[in-house]
Design a protein around this motif. Structure first.
Motif, PDB file in Angstrom:
ATOM      1  N   MET A   1      -8.279 -13.830 -14.147  1.00 47.42           N
ATOM      2  CA  MET A   1      -9.217 -13.277 -13.184  1.00 47.42           C
ATOM      3  C   MET A   1      -8.750 -11.871 -12.797  1.00 47.42           C
ATOM      4  SD  MET A   1     -10.379 -14.859  -9.559  1.00 47.42           S
ATOM      5  CE  MET A   1      -9.495 -14.001  -8.303  1.00 47.42           C
ATOM      6  N   THR A   2      -9.629 -10.924 -12.885  1.00 44.81           N
ATOM      7  CA  THR A   2      -9.319  -9.546 -12.542  1.00 44.81           C
ATOM      8  C   THR A   2      -9.636  -9.307 -11.073  1.00 44.81           C
ATOM      9  OG1 THR A   2      -9.938  -8.898 -14.777  1.00 44.81           O
ATOM     10  CG2 THR A   2      -9.750  -7.154 -13.157  1.00 44.81           C
ATOM     11  N   LEU A   3      -8.694  -8.697 -10.387  1.00 47.58           N
ATOM     12  CA  LEU A   3      -8.881  -8.390  -8.969  1.00 47.58           C
ATOM     13  C   LEU A   3      -9.689  -7.107  -8.845  1.00 47.58           C
ATOM     14  CD1 LEU A   3      -8.171  -8.983  -5.994  1.00 47.58           C
ATOM     15  CD2 LEU A   3      -6.144  -7.588  -6.321  1.00 47.58           C
TER      16      LEU A   3
ATOM     17  N   SER B   1      -0.543   4.522  -8.511  1.00 39.16           N
ATOM     18  CA  SER B   1       0.442   4.082  -9.498  1.00 39.16           C
ATOM     19  C   SER B   1       1.214   2.843  -9.068  1.00 39.16           C
ATOM     20  CB  SER B   1       1.415   5.224  -9.797  1.00 39.16           C
ATOM     21  OG  SER B   1       2.086   5.598  -8.605  1.00 39.16           O
ATOM     22  N   ASP B   2       1.336   2.606  -7.765  1.00 41.04           N
ATOM     23  CA  ASP B   2       2.026   1.409  -7.280  1.00 41.04           C
ATOM     24  C   ASP B   2       1.016   0.259  -7.278  1.00 41.04           C
ATOM     25  OD1 ASP B   2       3.449  -0.576  -6.004  1.00 41.04           O
ATOM     26  OD2 ASP B   2       4.111   0.683  -4.337  1.00 41.04           O
ATOM     27  N   THR B   3       0.955  -0.457  -8.400  1.00 40.69           N
ATOM     28  CA  THR B   3      -0.089  -1.480  -8.544  1.00 40.69           C
ATOM     29  C   THR B   3       0.104  -2.641  -7.577  1.00 40.69           C
ATOM     30  OG1 THR B   3       1.118  -2.481 -10.383  1.00 40.69           O
ATOM     31  CG2 THR B   3      -0.637  -0.926 -10.937  1.00 40.69           C
TER      32      THR B   3
ATOM     33  N   VAL C   1      -3.618  -3.881  -0.955  1.00 40.21           N
ATOM     34  CA  VAL C   1      -4.708  -3.194  -0.255  1.00 40.21           C
ATOM     35  C   VAL C   1      -6.046  -3.844  -0.614  1.00 40.21           C
ATOM     36  CG1 VAL C   1      -6.007  -1.025  -0.130  1.00 40.21           C
ATOM     37  CG2 VAL C   1      -3.522  -1.002   0.065  1.00 40.21           C
ATOM     38  N   LEU C   2      -6.257  -4.138  -1.893  1.00 41.20           N
ATOM     39  CA  LEU C   2      -7.515  -4.775  -2.305  1.00 41.20           C
ATOM     40  C   LEU C   2      -7.655  -6.167  -1.713  1.00 41.20           C
ATOM     41  CD1 LEU C   2      -7.903  -3.748  -6.048  1.00 41.20           C
ATOM     42  CD2 LEU C   2      -9.339  -3.084  -4.128  1.00 41.20           C
TER      43      LEU C   2
ATOM     44  N   ALA D   1      -0.895   3.696   3.439  1.00 39.84           N
ATOM     45  CA  ALA D   1       0.090   2.627   3.238  1.00 39.84           C
ATOM     46  C   ALA D   1       1.329   3.161   2.535  1.00 39.84           C
ATOM     47  CB  ALA D   1      -0.526   1.486   2.438  1.00 39.84           C
ATOM     48  N   VAL D   2       1.147   4.120   1.639  1.00 44.98           N
ATOM     49  CA  VAL D   2       2.295   4.714   0.952  1.00 44.98           C
ATOM     50  C   VAL D   2       3.144   5.504   1.941  1.00 44.98           C
ATOM     51  CG1 VAL D   2       2.973   6.455  -0.746  1.00 44.98           C
ATOM     52  CG2 VAL D   2       1.213   4.790  -1.322  1.00 44.98           C
TER      53      VAL D   2
END
Length: 130
Positions: free
Chosen positions: A1-3, A15-17, A23-24, A58-59
């Protein structure tokens, strides 16, 4: 399942997956309609604009960082991913829901009619000198 959230994927945010996934996930929690939204180009661009700001925030503030510390070290609170979402981010995400339709003209203000005639005006009518 793709988010995804309305077509926005973690790699679209940065870049920080792992942070992007968090976050998602939080975005899906506060605006559950994002799970089932049919992603068109305009909607995805709007959601991405909001979540990109949240991701960048958030970063900068970091999650797990010390947010506050009480006197004599008796209490500490740490930042979590929710602290990156400001109230207007949540409000904006919820307002994009296509099923909700347009907001009413009056927004969140109460509607009603108020009498123009006041009880005191009958006791002390305004004269020609006022």
């Amino acid at each position: 399942m793709t988010l995804t959230a309305a077509g926005v994927r973690p790699e679209d945010l940065g870049s920080d997956t792992n942070l992007a996934r968090r976050v998602l996930i939080e975005a899906l929690r506060v605006a559950s309609w994002l799970r089932t939204a049919e992603a068109d180009e305009e909607l995805s661009a709007n959601v991405l604009a909001i979540l990109d700001g949240v991701y960048k925030r958030a970063v900068v503030i970091g999650t797990g960082a010390l947010a506050s510390q009480g006197r004599n070290g008796t209490s500490r609170s740490y930042r979590d991913i929710r602290s990156a979402f400001f109230a207007d981010d949540i409000r904006n995400l919820r307002s994009l829901d296509p099923a909700a339709g347009a907001e009413p003209e009056h927004g969140a203000l109460p509607m009603g009619s108020f009498p123009t005639d006041r009880p005191l005006s009958r006791l002390f009518p305004e004269g020609p000198y006022s």
